[in-house]
Write an enzyme that holds these catalytic residues in place. Sequence first.
Site, PDB file in Angstrom:
ATOM      1  N   GLU A 284       0.826  -1.196   0.000  1.00 25.38           N
ATOM      2  CA  GLU A 284       0.000   0.000   0.000  1.00 25.38           C
ATOM      3  C   GLU A 284       0.870   1.260   0.000  1.00 25.38           C
ATOM      4  O   GLU A 284       1.764   1.401   0.835  1.00 25.38           O
ATOM      5  CB  GLU A 284      -0.880   0.059   1.254  1.00 25.38           C
ATOM      6  CG  GLU A 284      -1.820  -1.112   1.439  1.00 25.38           C
ATOM      7  CD  GLU A 284      -2.558  -1.021   2.755  1.00 25.38           C
ATOM      8  OE1 GLU A 284      -3.721  -1.423   2.805  1.00 25.38           O
ATOM      9  OE2 GLU A 284      -1.962  -0.550   3.761  1.00 25.38           O
ATOM     10  N   CYS A 285       0.613   2.166  -0.909  1.00 24.78           N
ATOM     11  CA  CYS A 285       1.235   3.496  -0.955  1.00 24.78           C
ATOM     12  C   CYS A 285       2.754   3.403  -0.859  1.00 24.78           C
ATOM     13  O   CYS A 285       3.414   3.041  -1.819  1.00 24.78           O
ATOM     14  CB  CYS A 285       0.640   4.394   0.128  1.00 24.78           C
ATOM     15  SG  CYS A 285       0.852   6.165  -0.215  1.00 24.78           S
ATOM     16  N   GLY A 286       3.346   3.710   0.302  1.00 27.38           N
ATOM     17  CA  GLY A 286       4.788   3.609   0.432  1.00 27.38           C
ATOM     18  C   GLY A 286       5.289   2.209   0.149  1.00 27.38           C
ATOM     19  O   GLY A 286       6.352   2.020  -0.453  1.00 27.38           O
TER      20      GLY A 286
ATOM     21  N   LEU B  69       5.381   1.829  -3.592  1.00 26.64           N
ATOM     22  CA  LEU B  69       6.586   2.434  -4.165  1.00 26.64           C
ATOM     23  C   LEU B  69       7.797   1.528  -3.986  1.00 26.64           C
ATOM     24  O   LEU B  69       8.669   1.453  -4.853  1.00 26.64           O
ATOM     25  CB  LEU B  69       6.854   3.793  -3.509  1.00 26.64           C
ATOM     26  CG  LEU B  69       5.837   4.914  -3.775  1.00 26.64           C
ATOM     27  CD1 LEU B  69       6.191   6.141  -2.955  1.00 26.64           C
ATOM     28  CD2 LEU B  69       5.756   5.259  -5.248  1.00 26.64           C
TER      29      LEU B  69
ATOM     30  N   THR C  15      -1.110  -0.950  -4.684  1.00 23.89           N
ATOM     31  CA  THR C  15      -1.892   0.239  -4.978  1.00 23.89           C
ATOM     32  C   THR C  15      -1.469   1.373  -4.057  1.00 23.89           C
ATOM     33  O   THR C  15      -0.859   1.138  -3.008  1.00 23.89           O
ATOM     34  CB  THR C  15      -3.394  -0.037  -4.791  1.00 23.89           C
ATOM     35  OG1 THR C  15      -4.146   1.160  -5.028  1.00 23.89           O
ATOM     36  CG2 THR C  15      -3.700  -0.529  -3.383  1.00 23.89           C
TER      37      THR C  15
END
Length: 469
Positions: free
Chosen positions: A340-342, A345, A431
Amino acid sequence: MSSEDKKTVKSTTCPALFLSAPASGQGKTTITAALARLLTRQGKIVRIFKTGPDYLDPQILAQASQQDVIPLDMWMAGEAWCQEQLYIAAQTADLILIEGAMGLFDGEPSSADLAARFSIPIAIVMDVKGMAQTVAAIASGLANFRDDIEVAGLIANNCGSERHRELIENALPETLSLLTCVARSEDIALPERHLGLVQADEVKEELEQRFNSGADCLERAGAKNLLEKIKPVTFYAPDVDDTLLLNIKSKGKQLDGTTIAVARDKAFTFIYDANIRMLEQLGAQVTFFSPINDDFVPVADALWLPGGYPELHAEALSSNLLMLKSINEFFEKNKPILAECGGFLYTLNTLTDLTDSTYPMLGLLEGDGAMRGKRGCQGMQTAPLPEGDVRAHAHHRSRSTLVQQPIAYGRRQRHPAPGEAIYRENNLTATYLHLFFPSNPDVIVQLFKSNKIADTIQDSAPIENQYAD
């Protein structure tokens, strides 16, 4: 629920106060933390809730109150879930504080909607610097904008002097009292970063000083006995037949025997306690590890890479070659991974930080991430996963470019534009969205137990995940 029905439902009473404001930046978190510390020093149990999706404020408030802080949002979590959390807290707390988000009437549902639903009186927190009698006009307007809310009074923040306080108090109508004034002080303001407040663990000692300074300031202003002015509120246990209530216990131990490894260190800290508790209630064994400091992923059946600040620790993440190899091996074994998010990435080929330095990441997905300026994406969305819908939110200031086609896009709460892209490769689901697990436990069970390889669509055309509200 009628008064007749309420007689058959379990209830308990506890003083409660909803701290809201005309807008963001008025000092709600600072005041909430100072009030919690003041009462905690008196031996009181203060339970704090934070409205809306938020990871950073709850860390700060948990340290101030020495109690867990739970997000409270009727859209993200469901009305019955919110009701249950308040009922549980009211059984042991001497005071419940709820910190609102943005302005009192902003959002759908707004802070006012939440306060009205559970009959919690509101304290208007206002930065009064540069105003005097006008404070009364704004506070009166907020208090009388709707007839289904009760405003207990005003907390004047950044008050310049005793004369300043008198001007404000004398201008207030008899129906609106001045609960307390907080003197202007550089010693109590909380430190910030590009996504909001800094993480509590990074500045623990500084926060302690600021909490105690804020509590001292409130005590000097006569707020020591503020608890006596806050009226008890009756909180009801949810109806067990309420279809909105996600009763985790009734679902059994669907994750019994499943070990879930969760990344948690300075780079990955955006973790709702409610998510962890739900996994454990469903029978999962949760074990934590550090992608920065550890050499390998613990023995586990599934992996969760939550959000955080990987851009601040990109070099350390990139240089931990043993961990990169371990997570890649986990991925190649086709075990479930949620990023998720970080964490998302982290799964890409590279990450460019705020200084424009680029570092290799995991390379599980063919794509690159890069931080950008102040513009970003935030907002509530539903994640339409193949297993079902999960309520979620986005909050980031980075851009990701992938050659892979998303399997779906988030559905925004109030906007027709596509939301955040959702990717799946093998059993990796990635995501920008932060999922709130209790919104659909059945989907989360499938997500962490699935052995099915999801089909993905390959496309050579790069797709930029940069939609913004």
